[in-house]
Write a protein that holds these residues in place. Sequence first.
Motif, mmCIF file in Angstrom:
data_model
loop_
_atom_site.group_PDB
_atom_site.id
_atom_site.type_symbol
_atom_site.label_atom_id
_atom_site.label_comp_id
_atom_site.label_asym_id
_atom_site.label_seq_id
_atom_site.Cartn_x
_atom_site.Cartn_y
_atom_site.Cartn_z
ATOM 1 N N GLU A 49 -8.125 -2.150 -4.358
ATOM 2 C CA GLU A 49 -8.796 -0.861 -4.535
ATOM 3 C C GLU A 49 -8.754 -0.426 -5.999
ATOM 4 O O GLU A 49 -9.768 -0.016 -6.565
ATOM 5 N N ARG A 98 -13.073 -6.502 -1.348
ATOM 6 C CA ARG A 98 -13.261 -5.075 -1.581
ATOM 7 C C ARG A 98 -12.710 -4.308 -0.380
ATOM 8 O O ARG A 98 -12.820 -4.764 0.752
ATOM 9 N N PRO A 99 -12.152 -3.137 -0.635
ATOM 10 C CA PRO A 99 -11.671 -2.340 0.495
ATOM 11 C C PRO A 99 -12.852 -1.789 1.286
ATOM 12 O O PRO A 99 -13.907 -1.482 0.725
ATOM 13 N N THR A 104 -9.904 2.194 2.295
ATOM 14 C CA THR A 104 -9.726 3.247 1.296
ATOM 15 C C THR A 104 -9.054 4.468 1.915
ATOM 16 O O THR A 104 -8.150 5.057 1.318
#
Length: 150
Positions: A49, A98-99, A104
């Motif tokens: 993140e 990717r989160p 997130t």
Amino acid sequence: MAENPGGREESLDVIQRELTAFARRARSTAARLHPDLPLVSYTLLAHIEHSHGCRATDLAAHYMLDKSTVSRQVAVLERLGLVERHADPDDQRIQVLRPTAAGTQTLASTQASRRAAYRERLGTWTSDDLEQFAEYLLRYNSAGEDFPPR
């Protein structure tokens, strides 16, 4: 003033013992904050993140972990729906982690809980104490960057 070799060894013993206690407490806290998210997975998710996405090989290099360890942890994050893979726009052969939105959100919630725990535990420390502690941690961790992967 002459250095006391015995005192140095005693200090190293205290540091080793206290860092071990710190690591155990960190794992325990991570387990309480999100039972399905082990500390290593949490750390990797936070790095992904913070980096706005990265490759698994970047994680292995940064944390000095074996690629198979990172692969297992990333698989946990994917299974939990916290991370997803995307092809790198510059090289379709490269997968960028990717989160997800859930990743997130989980990270933000966990970080808020961790920060509150640190605020409570370090609440009586002065700003100077905190700044010096942070400096020492940065110095300690940067000194270990040359160690081989685990």
